[in-house]
Design an enzyme around this catalytic site. Structure first.
Site, short mmCIF file in Angstrom:
data_model
loop_
_atom_site.label_atom_id
_atom_site.label_comp_id
_atom_site.label_asym_id
_atom_site.label_seq_id
_atom_site.Cartn_x
_atom_site.Cartn_y
_atom_site.Cartn_z
N GLU A 130 0.81 -1.22 0.00
CA GLU A 130 0.00 0.00 0.00
C GLU A 130 0.84 1.27 0.00
O GLU A 130 0.31 2.37 -0.07
CB GLU A 130 -0.93 0.02 1.22
CG GLU A 130 -1.96 -1.08 1.24
CD GLU A 130 -1.40 -2.39 1.81
OE1 GLU A 130 -0.41 -2.36 2.57
OE2 GLU A 130 -1.93 -3.45 1.47
N LEU A 149 3.10 4.29 1.59
CA LEU A 149 2.91 5.04 2.84
C LEU A 149 1.54 5.71 2.81
O LEU A 149 1.42 6.93 2.66
CB LEU A 149 4.01 6.09 3.02
CG LEU A 149 5.35 5.58 3.51
CD1 LEU A 149 6.31 6.74 3.75
CD2 LEU A 149 5.22 4.75 4.77
N HIS A 150 0.50 4.92 2.94
CA HIS A 150 -0.86 5.46 2.97
C HIS A 150 -1.14 6.02 4.36
O HIS A 150 -0.24 6.11 5.20
CB HIS A 150 -1.88 4.40 2.54
CG HIS A 150 -1.92 3.20 3.43
ND1 HIS A 150 -2.71 3.14 4.55
CD2 HIS A 150 -1.25 2.03 3.38
CE1 HIS A 150 -2.53 1.98 5.15
NE2 HIS A 150 -1.65 1.28 4.46
N ALA A 151 -2.35 6.40 4.65
CA ALA A 151 -2.71 7.15 5.86
C ALA A 151 -2.26 6.49 7.17
O ALA A 151 -1.68 7.16 8.02
CB ALA A 151 -4.21 7.39 5.89
#
Length: 88
Positions: A12, A14-16
């Site tokens: 993913e 560095l998503h939220a």
């Protein structure tokens, strides 16, 4: 000053959630810390700054820490990134 490069390995990127964990990890330290990606630097204590970079899997980032507790800060960042499987 300490600099360290990482390659993001998480599918993913560095998503939220991981970005938030990075910010939470570095905020207690007094050292200044920057996240560099594609020649752009942001304050790593800012969730908006980190998220604005849009870092995806396979991308290389550099973390730069400067201050009296820079070594402890980098150890905490390294533990999070490598220990949680975000990067290598």
């Amino acid at each position: 000053m300490i600099e360290k490069n990482y390659t993001i390995t998480s599918d993913e990127g560095l998503h939220a959630r991981p970005a938030s964990r990075l910010v939470q990890t570095v905020t207690p330290f007094s050292a200044e810390v920057k996240l560099e990606f594609k020649d752009k630097q942001v304050n790593m204590k800012s969730i908006m700054g980190v998220m604005s970079l849009g870092i995806s899997k396979g991308k290389e980032i550099k973390i730069i820490a400067d201050g009296k507790d820079e070594e402890k800060l980098m150890a905490a960042v390294d533990e999070l990134i490598v220990g949680e499987g975000l990067g290598a």
